[in-house]
Design a protein around this motif. Sequence first.
Motif, PDB file in Angstrom:
ATOM      1  N   ILE A  34     -31.295  83.704 -34.405  1.00  0.00           N
ATOM      2  CA  ILE A  34     -30.219  83.433 -33.749  1.00  0.00           C
ATOM      3  C   ILE A  34     -29.181  82.992 -34.716  1.00  0.00           C
ATOM      4  O   ILE A  34     -29.450  82.139 -35.881  1.00  0.00           O
ATOM      5  CB  ILE A  34     -30.567  82.133 -33.164  1.00  0.00           C
TER       6      ILE A  34
ATOM      7  N   LEU B  33     -37.099  85.658 -24.011  1.00  0.00           N
ATOM      8  CA  LEU B  33     -36.486  84.196 -24.087  1.00  0.00           C
ATOM      9  C   LEU B  33     -35.386  84.239 -23.225  1.00  0.00           C
ATOM     10  O   LEU B  33     -34.569  84.879 -22.921  1.00  0.00           O
ATOM     11  CB  LEU B  33     -35.715  84.267 -25.702  1.00  0.00           C
TER      12      LEU B  33
ATOM     13  N   ALA C  61     -32.858  81.383 -20.653  1.00  0.00           N
ATOM     14  CA  ALA C  61     -32.468  80.054 -20.254  1.00  0.00           C
ATOM     15  C   ALA C  61     -32.317  80.241 -18.677  1.00  0.00           C
ATOM     16  O   ALA C  61     -31.962  81.087 -17.909  1.00  0.00           O
ATOM     17  CB  ALA C  61     -30.827  80.140 -20.729  1.00  0.00           C
TER      18      ALA C  61
ATOM     19  N   TYR D 100     -37.227  86.103 -32.956  1.00  0.00           N
ATOM     20  CA  TYR D 100     -36.008  85.922 -32.584  1.00  0.00           C
ATOM     21  C   TYR D 100     -35.063  85.356 -33.750  1.00  0.00           C
ATOM     22  O   TYR D 100     -35.162  84.388 -34.088  1.00  0.00           O
ATOM     23  CB  TYR D 100     -35.832  84.848 -31.329  1.00  0.00           C
TER      24      TYR D 100
ATOM     25  N   PHE E  10     -30.737  77.348 -27.896  1.00  0.00           N
ATOM     26  CA  PHE E  10     -32.049  78.282 -28.320  1.00  0.00           C
ATOM     27  C   PHE E  10     -32.607  77.912 -29.715  1.00  0.00           C
ATOM     28  O   PHE E  10     -33.795  78.472 -29.751  1.00  0.00           O
ATOM     29  CB  PHE E  10     -31.561  79.744 -28.289  1.00  0.00           C
TER      30      PHE E  10
ATOM     31  N   VAL F 285     -34.962  76.230 -21.719  1.00  0.00           N
ATOM     32  CA  VAL F 285     -35.189  77.208 -22.343  1.00  0.00           C
ATOM     33  C   VAL F 285     -36.749  77.717 -22.367  1.00  0.00           C
ATOM     34  O   VAL F 285     -37.131  76.768 -22.898  1.00  0.00           O
ATOM     35  CB  VAL F 285     -34.335  77.339 -23.539  1.00  0.00           C
TER      36      VAL F 285
END
Length: 904
Positions: free
Chosen positions: A826, A370, A372, A824, A416, A427
Amino acid sequence: MEPSLARYIWRHTWRQQLWILFVVALSMIPYFMSFDLPKQIVNGPIQGAGFEQPGATQPFLAIDIPLPLIGNVHIFDGFQLSRTQHLIGLSLVFLLLVIVNGLFKLYINTYKGRLGERMLRRIRFELVDRVLRFPPAHFKRVKGAEIATMIKDEVEPLGGFIGDAFVTPAQLGGQAITALVFIIIQSFWLGMIAAFIVGIQLIIIPQMRKRLIRLGRERQLTARALSGRVGEIVDGIGAIHINDTSNYERGDIAERLGRIYKIRYDLYQWKFLVKFINNFLAQVTPFLFYLVGGLFALQGRLDIGQLVAVINAYKDLPSPLKDLIDWDQNRQDVQVKYAQVVEQFSMSALIDEKVQTLTIEPVPALTGALAAVNLSLTDDSGARLVERVSVQINPGESVAIVGAAGSGAEAFAESFGKLLWPESGRVAAGGIDIHELPESVIGRRFAYASSEAYLFQGTLRDNLLYGLKHAPLTSVTYEGAAAAQRRWSVDEAQMAGNPDYDTRSDWIDYLAAGATGPDDLYHAIRPVLDAVALSQEILDLALRTRIEDGVHPNVTSRIVEVREALRRRLADEGLDDLVASFEPGEYNPQATVGENLLFGAATGPAMSGKELARDDYFLSILKADGLDEALYTMGLEIASNAIELFADLPPDHPFFQQLAFMTAEDIPQYQQLLQRLRGKSFDAVSSEDRASIVKLSFAYIEPRHRFGLLTPDLMQKIVHARHQFYESLPERLRGAIERYDPQRYTTAATLMDNVLFGRISASQPDGPERIRSIVRDLLDALGLHDEVLDIGLDFNVGVGGRRLTGGQRQKLDVARALLKRADYIILNRPLSALDQRSQDAVTRNVLEEIHRDDRNPAVIWVLPNPHLADLFERVIVFHAGELAEDGTHETLTAGNGIFTRLLQ
């Protein structure tokens, strides 16, 4: 969206519109025949035309069709009938035409009504579909109440118009033209008079109604604004009370209502002026028909049958003409409303439909990083939040993000989670921009929780499992009438352009939660609830729940066992005096006077408070034991003592929390009541005032309130009255109260009350907490803990989860994210409502739960406390919207950078 309402309607309903137009054209044949028939009846059998000779007959139902160039084509001679028979036959044909015309109207109106409702369903669904595709930033500029008003109320008139869009002008115009042509055929000059008046109406009235349309649009806009303002008041009620702005809000609402009143008043004035002119023009025409037509009849230029037929035909002309003018006004009005809706729901940045395509198949795990890439973020005002940040997070990596408020850390986490769209940069997951990935990937392989936790109205279970409801995985089998109803629902949904998803199917993705089905789902839920420290709180909610008869039978059937185990546990620990048990023949000093009198739980309001003090049967029991006057005297003492002690205290004083029989708002009322009752005997007091005083005694507990009002003799009388009450309980009260039974579960009482079967001693300040702790241990020891916790999951959280505390909402949001077992996870300051100690404990528990069973997802956690960063493999530090530092906890603490300063 299609800007033209007419084109929108035609595009989706052209087949149905053509069919109904054909039916309307077909209906004009019997409609015209119904105009000509009265003339035949009057001129023929009534006036005797063709029946001059005795015994004369005339053909009935003879069919001759005039064709151009050919002439009359004779098809059927008809039946020869006498004058009386001919009258009866023509009258029956007239009745038949009335029925046929009525059936045509019934079919047309029903068909177009169904068509309109189906299109209204389509429009509403499309609007909600667009709401689901709005970019996240758009929701910061609109009010939910206004959007709801537009979808629910403002498009409502469109449903009534859609069915009329093409049918009504064709039907009403056809009827008006048919009537006008018939009048012209009978008399050219009378037809010209009617056509002249019709022309005036068609020119003047629509022009005058343009002002009505403008006023209607103003009314709609102001009403929408009012709806949004009321929604703001509801959402911000706490801020209103704490800032003493309730009167400011009243003034604002009054001003808005005044503006709406003025618009509506102007609207009514102009509306009825237009109606007056329209009605006047409609009534002038009959006057001219009677005058001119009568003169023509006297001169022999028009026979009586024709005059009657003309007047009869004109009778049906104003109505369709007026309805046609109304239709035109309605058309313009709904076009304006539709244009406003299109304006509000049209934008270029809508999420692509393909992104939200339903996906039933499992989504494979994400194996790419992942990242940015040159990411810049701004808020909706254009202020920079993050400036050109590039960072990569690998699968399985645990990353702590730290930074002061406004550093950009929170905005970075939001990007995200696709909650904040990039101003520039992107992203990407596995090299693919996450904004191009389907939501089926983001919603299943990503999990996100923040401090702004939102819960939907429903149960705790519904909200906890919400993150698993991606697609209908297991369909429901319907049989008999239910199957027919389901087929009808599917057909209607498809014809209205709606998806035919069945919400009764099982949408829960059990495999994603680590379960195989509903039977073992709880085993996946329990560790998650333990991790966020929510299990005990849900258990407490369950203990405050009333379980309906027949629900959770395993718990209710073992409640006596739990009750006895509690007694033994208290005895073993020397805590017998912690709970005063209910005994049928004894007064419970820790319970209220009312509870001791009833010795049961009320199932409704009929046996509580003032209603109980008004009940004739209950009062007769009190009077038989002399308790009516005794409790009245007690109530007077309670009122007097309470007013003396608490009258000068502010309404929010904590003492009022202990005052069960009176609130701060009640004190002024009881002050006036005591002044009014001063010097009056018991018999001289009205029944209403007596009930107000007696009800105070029902909430009295001697060990808690300590007014010294309960004597042993009075307590004995109360116990005696209890037995008398149940001996001859009338039928109307049998369902209003459930008597306590030591060997049975009381459905009208809470689960905790059933376990206690008594009351906690008021002399033990920590008694409630000690009892809850003991009961939790007992439920665990008896194997009932999980079942009772399951009861707590059925607790309704209220609108937006407002029946829960802020901390409970945030914990549930984190639990919902953990349950998805995403690749993922977050977490954006998700526990800000908790104290520091609780945050630390839950953070450690959550990290342990995430990696349970050798799972290794990537964790991205924006920490409110940088001291917890040592729990993570990597630390990213944000400062002033930029990525300031990136490394392990050891390397960053070894330096003298921003992270080190944050730790100080």
